[in-house]
Design an enzyme around this catalytic site. Structure first.
Site, PDB file in Angstrom:
ATOM      1  N   LYS A 118       0.829  -1.216   0.000  1.00 25.65           N
ATOM      2  CA  LYS A 118       0.000   0.000   0.000  1.00 25.65           C
ATOM      3  C   LYS A 118       0.859   1.259   0.000  1.00 25.65           C
ATOM      4  O   LYS A 118       0.493   2.257  -0.602  1.00 25.65           O
ATOM      5  CB  LYS A 118      -0.948   0.008   1.201  1.00 25.65           C
ATOM      6  CG  LYS A 118      -2.148  -0.877   1.000  1.00 25.65           C
ATOM      7  CD  LYS A 118      -3.265  -0.507   1.965  1.00 25.65           C
ATOM      8  CE  LYS A 118      -4.449  -1.433   1.787  1.00 25.65           C
ATOM      9  NZ  LYS A 118      -5.461  -1.271   2.828  1.00 25.65           N
ATOM     10  N   LYS A 200      -4.071  -9.843  -6.662  1.00 26.21           N
ATOM     11  CA  LYS A 200      -5.368  -9.998  -6.007  1.00 26.21           C
ATOM     12  C   LYS A 200      -6.417  -9.080  -6.663  1.00 26.21           C
ATOM     13  O   LYS A 200      -6.088  -7.966  -7.043  1.00 26.21           O
ATOM     14  CB  LYS A 200      -5.169  -9.607  -4.528  1.00 26.21           C
ATOM     15  CG  LYS A 200      -6.361  -9.728  -3.656  1.00 26.21           C
ATOM     16  CD  LYS A 200      -6.090  -9.162  -2.266  1.00 26.21           C
ATOM     17  CE  LYS A 200      -6.310  -7.661  -2.210  1.00 26.21           C
ATOM     18  NZ  LYS A 200      -6.573  -7.108  -0.872  1.00 26.21           N
ATOM     19  N   LYS A 203     -10.967  -3.773  -4.931  1.00 22.08           N
ATOM     20  CA  LYS A 203     -11.932  -2.727  -5.260  1.00 22.08           C
ATOM     21  C   LYS A 203     -11.257  -1.389  -5.522  1.00 22.08           C
ATOM     22  O   LYS A 203     -11.870  -0.487  -6.082  1.00 22.08           O
ATOM     23  CB  LYS A 203     -13.013  -2.605  -4.181  1.00 22.08           C
ATOM     24  CG  LYS A 203     -12.540  -2.439  -2.741  1.00 22.08           C
ATOM     25  CD  LYS A 203     -13.733  -2.486  -1.773  1.00 22.08           C
ATOM     26  CE  LYS A 203     -13.330  -2.472  -0.313  1.00 22.08           C
ATOM     27  NZ  LYS A 203     -13.198  -3.746   0.330  1.00 22.08           N
TER      28      LYS A 203
HETATM   29  P1  TYM Z   1     -10.977  -5.735   3.055  1.00 17.40           P
HETATM   30  O1  TYM Z   1     -12.019  -4.694   3.219  1.00 17.40           O
HETATM   31  O2  TYM Z   1      -9.846  -5.476   2.128  1.00 17.40           O
HETATM   32  O3  TYM Z   1     -11.646  -7.092   2.606  1.00 17.40           O
HETATM   33  C1  TYM Z   1     -12.744  -7.674   3.314  1.00 17.40           C
HETATM   34  C2  TYM Z   1     -12.619  -9.184   3.256  1.00 17.40           C
HETATM   35  O4  TYM Z   1     -12.580  -9.628   1.901  1.00 17.40           O
HETATM   36  C3  TYM Z   1     -11.425 -10.442   1.693  1.00 17.40           C
HETATM   37  N1  TYM Z   1     -10.930 -10.208   0.325  1.00 17.40           N
HETATM   38  C4  TYM Z   1     -10.697 -11.165  -0.560  1.00 17.40           C
HETATM   39  N2  TYM Z   1     -10.831 -12.500  -0.495  1.00 17.40           N
HETATM   40  C5  TYM Z   1     -10.507 -13.207  -1.603  1.00 17.40           C
HETATM   41  N3  TYM Z   1     -10.064 -12.651  -2.758  1.00 17.40           N
HETATM   42  C6  TYM Z   1      -9.911 -11.314  -2.852  1.00 17.40           C
HETATM   43  N4  TYM Z   1      -9.484 -10.772  -3.992  1.00 17.40           N
HETATM   44  C7  TYM Z   1     -10.238 -10.509  -1.726  1.00 17.40           C
HETATM   45  N5  TYM Z   1     -10.205  -9.174  -1.493  1.00 17.40           N
HETATM   46  C8  TYM Z   1     -10.627  -9.002  -0.217  1.00 17.40           C
HETATM   47  C9  TYM Z   1     -10.423  -9.966   2.741  1.00 17.40           C
HETATM   48  O5  TYM Z   1      -9.466 -10.964   3.006  1.00 17.40           O
HETATM   49  C10 TYM Z   1     -11.325  -9.691   3.917  1.00 17.40           C
HETATM   50  O6  TYM Z   1     -11.595 -10.865   4.629  1.00 17.40           O
HETATM   51  N6  TYM Z   1      -8.287  -5.105   7.172  1.00 17.40           N
HETATM   52  C11 TYM Z   1      -9.451  -5.765   6.636  1.00 17.40           C
HETATM   53  C12 TYM Z   1     -10.723  -5.357   7.355  1.00 17.40           C
HETATM   54  C13 TYM Z   1     -10.662  -5.544   8.843  1.00 17.40           C
HETATM   55  C14 TYM Z   1     -10.753  -6.783   9.516  1.00 17.40           C
HETATM   56  C15 TYM Z   1     -10.711  -6.439  10.927  1.00 17.40           C
HETATM   57  C16 TYM Z   1     -10.889  -8.111   9.123  1.00 17.40           C
HETATM   58  C17 TYM Z   1     -10.574  -4.553   9.751  1.00 17.40           C
HETATM   59  N7  TYM Z   1     -10.600  -5.069  11.035  1.00 17.40           N
HETATM   60  C18 TYM Z   1     -10.797  -7.422  11.892  1.00 17.40           C
HETATM   61  C19 TYM Z   1     -10.973  -9.084  10.111  1.00 17.40           C
HETATM   62  C20 TYM Z   1     -10.920  -8.738  11.484  1.00 17.40           C
HETATM   63  C21 TYM Z   1      -9.595  -5.376   5.190  1.00 17.40           C
HETATM   64  O7  TYM Z   1      -9.102  -4.397   4.745  1.00 17.40           O
HETATM   65  O8  TYM Z   1     -10.413  -6.171   4.470  1.00 17.40           O
END
Ligand code: TYM
Length: 335
Positions: A118, A200, A203
């Protein structure tokens, strides 16, 4: 859910409000959340505090946060049975993140690959929040005594650091924080970009053809899958050097429940055109009912805000109890 129901596990996860969710979020996380919510006590949140590590206009942040919350309701997660809330509505997250900062080593935070990625992508805004982001995530998890955290593969390292922080804290103060286990589904844990299938699906990718958003109309979904990068072998089989086809097979498997052998058999002798059409049809069949439900819910602001308020109240009660316990153990003066 006020306290843990007997014998049930506490399942917790969050999604950032950084734009409309993609099918990566859906297959890597949301689908598992939905399945796990049937048998466990679940806490799901919109991580709007995490979202400000990159710049948003105030109007965009507000809109995206509400929209992401509506997506969680559209998945069929029950706001009465589960806790569904907005992270910034519970101030203990920021408090706990500060505390846990002091139990996290600079070296271990520096090893986070997502920070490296990032900060390369947002070179003009490498803020400290981007660096301490996994510690806020640890706070999210540890405040609620989570047993299991269902996430996609990209969050694995962040869960490991959350476990390390909890273990370090417990090593000093006794058994205070529950050490959570990751839950990474067998299918869909890493959905890849349709245009650069060694990356990956995200969004925030500037190339809109690389991801499918849950808001994309059916025809757009079909068009994006049709233009997905594949290879020149023209054989539907899972294998090395076939990242694009492997990715489409993973999507098809997620939608249909078929394993890779069955997919190979079904498409033996058929070309990529036929396969892509079948993948598009399966993805549309999976996504369009959720999108319709989302459209119904997003129009009902009063319902969304009522769910947010109820969710925040339930979450606050649990989080405040953990924060109080943690502060007492550390030795903060309590009156
Ligand atoms: P975020 O918002 O990027 O993504 C949310 C969830 O979607 C999964 N994900 C994917 N899985 C498979 N293929 C992909 N291309 C893909 N893109 C996203 C992510 O692994 C995630 O499970 N930091 C986290 C949010 C967060 C969080 C937490 C998660 C904040 N606090 C506490 C678990 C526990 C995040 O940015 O996810």
């Amino acid at each position: 859910m006020e306290t843990q129901t007997e014998n049930k596990k506490i399942v917790l996860s969050f999604v950032q409000s950084s734009g409309a969710p993609t099918i990566g979020n859906y297959f890597g996380a949301f689908k598992n959340w939905h399945d796990m919510a049937q048998e466990n006590d679940c806490i799901f949140g919109v991580a709007d505090l995490h979202a400000i590590t990159v710049r948003n206009t105030p109007a965009d942040l507000r809109r995206r946060s509400k929209e992401m919350y509506a997506w969680l309701l559209a998945l069929g997660l029950d706001p009465e049975k589960n806790v569904i809330f907005m992270q910034s509505h519970v101030q203990e997250h920021a408090l706990m993140a500060w505390i846990l900062n002091c139990y996290t080593m600079f070296g271990e935070a520096s090893r986070m690959t997502q920070f490296k990625d990032k900060s390369a992508r947002h070179a003009d805004n490498v803020n400290v929040g981007l660096f301490t982001y996994p510690i806020l995530m640890a706070a999210d998890i540890l405040l609620y005594n989570a047993d299991m955290v269902p996430v996609g593969d990209d969050q694995k390292q962040h869960l490991e650091i959350a476990r390390d922080i909890a273990e370090r804290f417990n090593g000093i103060y006794g058994d205070v924080l529950k050490v959570p286990a990751p839950y990474i589904g067998k299918k869909g844990a890493r959905i890849l970009s349709l245009q650069e299938p060694d990356k990956k699906m995200s969004k925030s990718d500037p190339n809109e053809k690389s991801f499918i958003s849950l808001t994309d109309p059916d025809a757009v979904i079909a068009k994006k899958i049709k233009s997905a990068v594949t290879d020149s072998e023209a054989c539907v089989r899972y294998g090395e050097g076939k990242d694009g086809i492997n990715n489409l097979m993973a999507l098809y498997a997620c939608c249909t429940g078929l394993d890779y052998d069955a997919i190979e058999r079904d498409f033996a002798g058929k070309g990529y055109g036929d396969f892509k059409a079948a993948v598009a049809e399966a993805v549309v069949a999976e996504i369009s009912p959720v999108r319709s439900e989302y459209e119904r819910i997003i129009a009902d602001k009063a319902y969304i805000e009522q769910c947010m308020a109820d969710g925040a109240e339930k979450a606050r009660r649990i989080a405040a109890r953990t924060a109080r316990k943690v502060m007492k153990k550390i030795g903060f003066y309590q009156i």
